[in-house]
Design an enzyme around this catalytic site. Structure first.
Site, PDB file in Angstrom:
ATOM      1  N   ASP A 840       0.857  -1.184   0.000  1.00 17.37           N
ATOM      2  CA  ASP A 840       0.000   0.000   0.000  1.00 17.37           C
ATOM      3  C   ASP A 840       0.900   1.244   0.000  1.00 17.37           C
ATOM      4  O   ASP A 840       1.844   1.353   0.802  1.00 17.37           O
ATOM      5  CB  ASP A 840      -0.881   0.030   1.237  1.00 17.37           C
ATOM      6  CG  ASP A 840      -1.822   1.225   1.212  1.00 17.37           C
ATOM      7  OD1 ASP A 840      -2.838   1.155   0.494  1.00 17.37           O
ATOM      8  OD2 ASP A 840      -1.532   2.204   1.937  1.00 17.37           O
ATOM      9  N   ASN A 848      -2.502  12.811  -4.109  1.00 15.74           N
ATOM     10  CA  ASN A 848      -3.584  13.277  -4.992  1.00 15.74           C
ATOM     11  C   ASN A 848      -4.028  14.682  -4.623  1.00 15.74           C
ATOM     12  O   ASN A 848      -4.300  15.502  -5.519  1.00 15.74           O
ATOM     13  CB  ASN A 848      -4.772  12.327  -4.906  1.00 15.74           C
ATOM     14  CG  ASN A 848      -4.520  11.027  -5.656  1.00 15.74           C
ATOM     15  OD1 ASN A 848      -3.728  10.992  -6.596  1.00 15.74           O
ATOM     16  ND2 ASN A 848      -5.181   9.963  -5.220  1.00 15.74           N
ATOM     17  N   ASP A 857      -1.520   9.063 -10.577  1.00  9.21           N
ATOM     18  CA  ASP A 857      -1.516   7.959 -11.558  1.00  9.21           C
ATOM     19  C   ASP A 857      -0.104   7.650 -12.004  1.00  9.21           C
ATOM     20  O   ASP A 857       0.274   6.480 -12.202  1.00  9.21           O
ATOM     21  CB  ASP A 857      -2.386   8.331 -12.748  1.00  9.21           C
ATOM     22  CG  ASP A 857      -3.864   8.355 -12.405  1.00  9.21           C
ATOM     23  OD1 ASP A 857      -4.246   7.803 -11.335  1.00  9.21           O
ATOM     24  OD2 ASP A 857      -4.672   8.901 -13.196  1.00  9.21           O
ATOM     25  N   GLU A 883      -4.356   2.296  -4.551  1.00 11.06           N
ATOM     26  CA  GLU A 883      -2.924   2.403  -4.327  1.00 11.06           C
ATOM     27  C   GLU A 883      -2.334   1.111  -3.791  1.00 11.06           C
ATOM     28  O   GLU A 883      -1.224   1.097  -3.271  1.00 11.06           O
ATOM     29  CB  GLU A 883      -2.615   3.560  -3.375  1.00 11.06           C
ATOM     30  CG  GLU A 883      -3.091   3.353  -1.953  1.00 11.06           C
ATOM     31  CD  GLU A 883      -4.518   3.852  -1.740  1.00 11.06           C
ATOM     32  OE1 GLU A 883      -4.872   4.166  -0.604  1.00 11.06           O
ATOM     33  OE2 GLU A 883      -5.278   3.935  -2.744  1.00 11.06           O
TER      34      GLU A 883
END
Length: 962
Positions: A840, A848, A857, A883
Site C-alpha cells: 500500500d 492526490n 496515476d 494504491e
C-alpha cells in the site's frame, strides 16, 4: 257348556302361543302419533295401509295414494299412476316379490313393482280387496258384484259369487279361498263357493274382514262379533266381542289380536284381557278402516279422520290416568321387593304388578308432598316431605317420624341416607341432621360445618364416608376424623349446586348445575363435561349407570352417553382437541310426556331390578328399558335413494341394474335418500360414498342429501347406507351408477384426432422451416465464420480487459483472485509454501490532494514498473485496487519473501519522483503472510491484510509478517 268353554280356551291358547317371547305393553304405554291432511295426507279417510318389502309405508285414501318414508308423505295421483281411472283408492295388497297392487273406487287396478307402474284391466266396479296367489292369478272382492277370479295374463274375470258386496278375500294354508261378503262368509274350494250358514256357528250377518293367523287359524270379523274356526264350526273369540261390528283384523308380533270396529275404535285381545282404544284415548275417530303392524312392530290404524300410529317408544309414562296421585313427581325409589315407589306433590304411590297403589295418610286432610325416598336395610321405606319432615311408611300408611317440632332443622327434606353404621342422615333446607342408633340427634349447619344449609343429595362411598351435595358445593364427612372436608371445584368450572352422585371404583361422578363433574378419589383431580365439551344443557340432576352408559336427567330430557366415550373426552391431554361428544337426548318425541325431569331432590332417577330406568318428571314417572332401545337398533333398516337432481331438476330414477346417463355440462349433482325407519327417522345416521370421486365413506350425520359440483365426465357409483343411533352400520347400502357424458371435444377420439392434426401441422411447419433454412444455410455459414473471427478477437480483448488494470497494464484483482483460488489447494495438497504480500502506497491521498490525481496515476505506474523489474517471472504481481498491489511468492515462506519485499520497498523509497512534482517523496508499506498456518486462501489474504495494517500502525515504510 263346559266342553264348549274348554274348546274355546284351547283355541284361544293356540293362537296366543304363537306370540314371541317379548313383553307386551299396555295400550296406555304406547306412544301415539296422528297424521291427517294437515300433515300431508291427501284425505283423512285411510281405506288401507300396507308396507312393501323395500320398507315404504303406503296409504290409500279417497284422494289418491300416499307413500311415507318416516318424515314426509309423497302424494301419488292419477298423474303418476298411468291410466288408473280412480282418484279414490280402496285397497292395497303387497305381493311376495316386493310389488304392490293398488285398486280403486272405479275398478281400476295397477301394480307397482321395481319403480314401474303396470296398469291392469279394470274391474266392473269398486275393488274392495284383491289378492295374488302363487300362480299370479287374482281374486277380486267387488262392491255389489261379488267375487271374481282372473287368471294370470288374462283380461277375463270369471264370476265366482255374484250379486253381493264382497269386502275381503283370503287364501288359507290348504289353498282354500275365503270371502267376506254382505251375505256372510263363503268358502271357495276349487272355485266352488259354499256359504257358511248359521249351522256352522256363524251369525246371520255380513262379514267384513278375515285373517289367517300364523298358527293357521281363520279369524272372521263380522257385523256381530269376531269368530274363530274350530274344525268345521266357528266359535266366538271372546264374549265381549260378540256384539261388536268388526271392520278390520290384525295379529301382532306377540300373537295378540287387534279388532278395528265400526264405532268403538280398536280393541286388543291378549292374555291380559280386552283393552280398548277409542276417541277418548287419542284415536282420531272411532270408525276404524284398516290395521297394519310394520316391520318395526308399530301398529298403524286407519280411521275416517286420519292415520294413527302406536309404537313402543323408548319411554313410557305412569301418570294420574294410570293411578298416580299426581302427575308432578319428584322422587322415585326401586325397592328390593320389586316394587317401584313414586312420590310427588299429592302423595306416594307403590307401582307393582302393573298397578299403582296410593300410600294412605294425610296432614290435616291434605296429602303429603313427597320430596325424597329411602329404603332402610330392613326394607322399610322412609319419605322426606316438603312441609312435614320425615315420615315412615308402615303397612302402606304414613307414620310421622321427625320434624321441626322434635328436632329437625327444617320440614323440607330433600335427601335421606342410612350409612353403614345404621345412622339416618336427613338433608333438609336448613342443614344436615344425623339420627344415631340411640335416637340422639347431631346437627350440622352452614355456620360451621357446611358451605350451604340447603342439602340436595347424600350418598356413602365404600370407605363409609358420606358425600353431601349442597346448594354451594360438595363436602365429605370423613368417617375416621368425624369432620367435613370440602371438595373445591376447579377454578373455571363455576359449579355450585350438586344434585346427585354416582361412585365407582375410581371416581365420584357429580351431577351439577354446570355439567357432569368427575372427581378422582386417589388424586383429587377434577374434570368436567359441560357445554364446552358438547352437552346440550349444563344443569344435570341425576346419574344412572346402565350397561356401560350414563343416563343423565335434565330439564330438557334424558341424556344418554357411553361412559367410555366420556372417559376418552375427559382424558384427552391439554392442547389436543378431544373427540366430538356423541350423545342421545330423549324428550317428548320419544314417549316422555314432559322433558322436564325434576331433580331437586333424591333419588329423582333410579335403575330398577328388571333393567328399566325410571325418572321423575313434571308429567308422571317416565320409564325406559335400554334393552328395548338396543333391540330396536337390530331391526333391518332399509335405505332408499329417493331422488336424483341434476342442476336442481329431478330426473327419473333408474330401473334395477340400469345406469343414469347425465348430459354433458352438468355443474351440480345431488342425491336425496331416506332410511325407512318410522320409530326414530330424525335420529338416523347416514354415510355416502361416490366411487370414482372419493372412495371413502363420508359421514353425513342426520343429513338426507349429498351434493357434488363440477364433476368431470366419467363413470361414478353413488352409495348410501344408514344406521340407527348408537348402532353399527347395517349392510343396507343402496347403489346407483352414474355416467356423466362428455361434449364431443371432451371425448377421447376427438382429443386423439386433434392431437394427430396438431402433429401434422407441426411436421408441416418443420418441413417448411427446414427448406427455408437450407436456402440460407450457405449465407449463414459465411457470415458465421466471419463473425466468429470478429467475436473471437473481441472476446480476447474483453477477456484481457476483464483481467488487467487499464492504468498499469498489470493483472487486476479478478485475475489475482482467480489465480489464487485455482492454485491455493494445489500448494496445500503438495505441502509447498506460498507467500502473499499486500503493498500500500503511504499517504497516497496526500499525493492526490497536493500534486493532483494525474501525478498520483504516474506514481502508481512508476511503482508498478519498479515491482515488475524487482520480481521474478514466477512471482505474480497484480494491482489490488487504488494504491494497493499484491505479490504472490510461490514456494517461498513469508521470511523468504520479506527479503524481496524489503528490496522493493527500498527501491521505491530511493526512487526520485521529483520529476512528477517538486518535493515529492514516495514510500510503501508491505504486509506478508504465508500458507503454512492457514487452511484456505481467504484466511491467507486476511492475514496478509492484517500484516499490512500492522505495518501502517508501525509508522509505515516497513514490512510486517503475520
Amino acid at each position: 257348556m263346559m266342553r264348549q268353554l274348554g274348546i274355546l280356551c284351547t283355541l284361544f291358547v293356540m293362537f296366543l302361543c304363537e306370540a314371541q317371547e317379548q313383553s307386551r305393553l299396555p295400550l296406555s304405554d304406547y306412544f301415539s302419533e296422528t297424521w291427517n291432511t294437515r300433515s300431508g295426507l291427501p284425505h283423512n279417510s285411510i281405506n288401507s295401509v300396507a308396507q312393501t318389502q323395500d320398507g315404504y309405508l303406503w296409504v290409500a285414501t279417497w284422494e289418491g295414494l300416499a307413500r311415507f318414508n318416516g318424515q314426509e308423505f309423497k302424494i301419488l295421483t292419477r298423474a303418476h299412476i298411468n291410466d288408473l281411472p280412480d282418484s279414490g283408492l280402496r285397497a292395497l295388497t303387497p305381493t311376495p316379490d316386493g310389488g304392490l297392487y293398488i285398486a280403486g273406487s272405479r275398478g281400476g287396478i295397477s301394480l307397482y313393482n321395481h319403480r314401474q307402474w303396470d296398469t291392469k284391466r279394470s274391474a266392473s266396479t269398486m275393488v274392495n280387496h284383491l289378492i295374488e296367489i302363487a300362480d299370479k292369478s287374482l281374486w277380486l272382492a267387488l262392491e255389489n258384484d261379488g267375487v271374481f277370479y282372473r287368471e294370470a295374463n288374462s283380461n277375463t274375470d270369471l264370476p265366482i259369487i255374484e250379486n253381493v258386496s264382497a269386502y275381503r278375500v283370503i287364501e288359507d294354508n290348504q289353498g282354500v279361498v275365503w270371502a267376506a261378503t254382505s251375505a256372510g262368509l263363503y268358502k271357495i274350494d276349487n272355485k266352488t263357493p259354499t256359504l257358511m250358514t248359521p249351522e256352522y256357528g256363524l251369525p246371520n250377518a255380513p262379514v267384513y274382514n278375515l285373517l289367517i293367523t300364523r298358527g293357521g287359524s281363520l279369524i272372521v270379523g263380522s257385523e256381530k262379533g269376531a269368530w274363530i274356526q274350530a274344525g268345521n264350526q266357528f266359535k266366538p273369540i271372546h264374549k265381549k266381542l260378540t256384539n261388536e261390528s268388526i271392520s278390520s283384523l290384525l295379529e301382532d308380533n306377540h300373537g295378540d289380536l287387534w279388532f278395528g270396529t265400526i264405532n268403538k275404535g280398536v280393541l286388543r285381545l291378549s292374555p291380559d284381557g280386552i283393552e280398548q282404544l277409542d276417541a277418548n284415548n287419542g284415536l282420531p275417530a272411532n270408525r276404524t278402516l284398516s290395521l297394519l303392524q310394520d316391520r318395526e312392530n308399530s301398529i298403524w290404524i286407519g280411521t275416517n279422520a286420519g292415520l294413527f300410529r302406536l309404537r313402543e317408544s323408548p319411554f313410557s309414562s305412569w301418570t294420574q290416568k294410570r293411578g298416580l296421585a299426581d302427575d308432578y313427581t319428584r322422587t322415585v325409589l326401586s325397592h328390593s321387593d320389586g316394587s317401584l315407589w313414586a312420590g310427588g306433590s299429592s302423595g306416594l304411590n307403590i307401582i307393582k304388578n302393573n298397578r299403582a297403589q296410593l300410600v294412605a295418610g294425610s296432614k290435616e286432610g291434605s296429602p303429603y308432598s313427597v320430596l325424597s325416598l329411602l329404603e332402610a336395610p330392613n326394607g322399610d321405606v322412609w319419605a322426606g316431605t316438603y312441609t312435614s319432615g320425615v315420615l315412615k311408611v308402615k303397612d302402606n300408611k304414613f307414620i310421622p317420624y321427625l320434624n321441626r317440632s322434635n328436632g329437625l332443622g327444617s320440614n323440607e327434606v330433600r335427601a335421606l341416607l342410612f350409612d353403614s353404621k345404621k345412622r339416618l342422615w336427613i338433608g333438609s333446607a336448613m342443614g344436615l341432621t344425623r339420627v344415631n342408633e340411640d335416637g340422639s340427634l347431631d346437627q350440622f349447619t352452614n355456620e360451621k360445618d357446611l358451605p350451604s344449609g340447603f342439602i340436595l343429595a347424600l350418598t356413602e362411598d365404600k370407605a363409609g364416608n358420606v358425600w353431601v351435595g349442597t346448594g354451594n358445593g360438595v363436602v365429605v364427612f370423613d368417617i375416621i376424623s368425624e369432620k367435613f372436608n370440602t371438595i373445591d371445584f376447579t377454578e373455571g368450572f363455576s359449579a355450585q349446586y350438586a344434585f346427585g352422585f354416582y361412585i365407582d371404583e375410581t371416581y365420584t361422578w357429580m351431577a351439577t348445575d354446570r355439567g357432569l363433574v368427575r372427581y378422582e378419589l386417589s388424586t383429587s383431580k377434577m374434570a368436567m363435561l359441560g357445554l364446552e365439551q358438547g352437552l346440550p344443557i349444563d344443569k344435570l340432576f341425576q346419574i344412572v349407570p346402565s350397561n356401560g352408559s350414563f343416563w343423565l336427567s335434565s330439564n330438557r330430557g334424558i341424556i344418554q352417553i357411553d361412559k367410555a366415550h366420556i372417559q376418552s373426552i375427559l382424558n384427552t391431554p391439554n392442547g389436543i382437541k378431544p373427540p366430538p361428544l356423541n350423545y342421545q337426548l330423549y324428550d317428548e318425541g320419544d314417549g316422555m310426556l314432559s322433558a322436564q325431569a325434576n331433580g331437586g331432590s333424591t333419588p329423582s332417577a333410579v335403575a330398577h331390578y328388571d333393567g328399566s330406568l325410571w325418572f321423575a318428571t313434571a308429567k308422571g314417572v317416565s320409564t325406559v328399558k335400554p334393552a328395548r332401545l338396543t333391540a330396536s337398533t337390530e331391526i333391518a333398516l332399509p335405505t332408499i335413494i329417493e331422488n336424483i337432481n341434476v342442476d336442481g331438476k329431478p330426473i327419473a330414477l333408474p330401473l334395477l341394474g340400469e345406469s343414469v346417463f347425465i348430459p354433458p355440462g352438468v355443474s351440480r349433482l345431488s342425491f336425496h335418500y331416506a332410511g325407512l325407519s318410522f320409530i326414530m327417522p330424525q335420529r338416523l345416521n347416514f354415510q355416502t360414498r361416490l366411487v370414482g370421486f372419493n372412495d371413502s365413506w363420508v359421514n353425513r350425520q342426520h343429513m338426507t342429501g349429498a351434493e357434488y359440483t363440477n364433476l368431470p365426465p366419467g363413470e361414478y357409483t353413488f352409495m348410501v347406507r344408514a344406521s340407527y343411533p348408537n348402532a353399527q352400520w347395517q349392510d343396507n347400502q343402496q347403489v346407483v351408477h352414474i355416467v356423466i357424458q362428455s361434449f364431443f371435444w371432451q371425448k377421447a377420439h376427438f382429443k386423439f384426432a386433434v392431437f394427430v392434426f396438431f402433429l401434422m401441422v407441426i411436421y408441416g411447419i418443420y418441413k417448411y422451416r427446414l427448406y427455408h433454412y437450407k436456402q440460407i444455410e450457405i449465407e449463414l455459414t459465411n457470415r458465421v465464420e466471419k463473425q466468429t473471427q470478429d467475436l473471437q478477437t473481441q472476446a480476447n480483448a474483453f477477456a484481457y480487459q476483464a483481467t488487467h488494470d487499464q492504468l498499469t497494464d498489470m493483472p487486476n484483482r479478478r485475475a489475482f483472485d482467480s489465480w489464487l483460488a485455482h492454485n491455493f489447494a494445489t500448494y496445500k495438497q503438495q505441502q509447498r509454501p506460498l507467500a502473499i504480500a499486500i503493498l500500500d502506497i503511504d499517504h497516497f491521498k496526500r499525493i492526490n490532494d497536493n500534486w493532483s490525481h494525474i501525478v498520483g496515476d504516474k506514481v502508481i505506474c512508476t511503482i508498478a514498473t519498479i515491482l515488475k523489474n524487482g520480481c521474478h517471472e514466477d512471482q505474480h504481481i497484480a494491482r489490488w485496487g487504488g494504491e494497493e498491489f499484491t505479490i504472490v511468492f510461490p514456494d517461498k515462506t513469508a521470511l523468504q519473501a520479506k527479503e524481496i519485499c524489503e528490496t522493493l520497498r527500498k527501491s521505491i523509497e530511493h526512487y526520485d519522483f521529483s520529476a512528477f512534482g517538486e518535493g515529492l517523496n514516495v514510500t510503501a508499506s508491505f504486509g506478508l503472510s504465508d500458507s503454512t498456518s492457514v487452511g484456505d486462501y481467504d484466511r491467507l489474504l486476511s492475514r496478509a491484510d492484517q500484516a499490512l495494517y500492522k505495518a501502517k500502525n508501525s509508522g509505515r515504510n516497513c514490512t510486517e509478517i503475520i
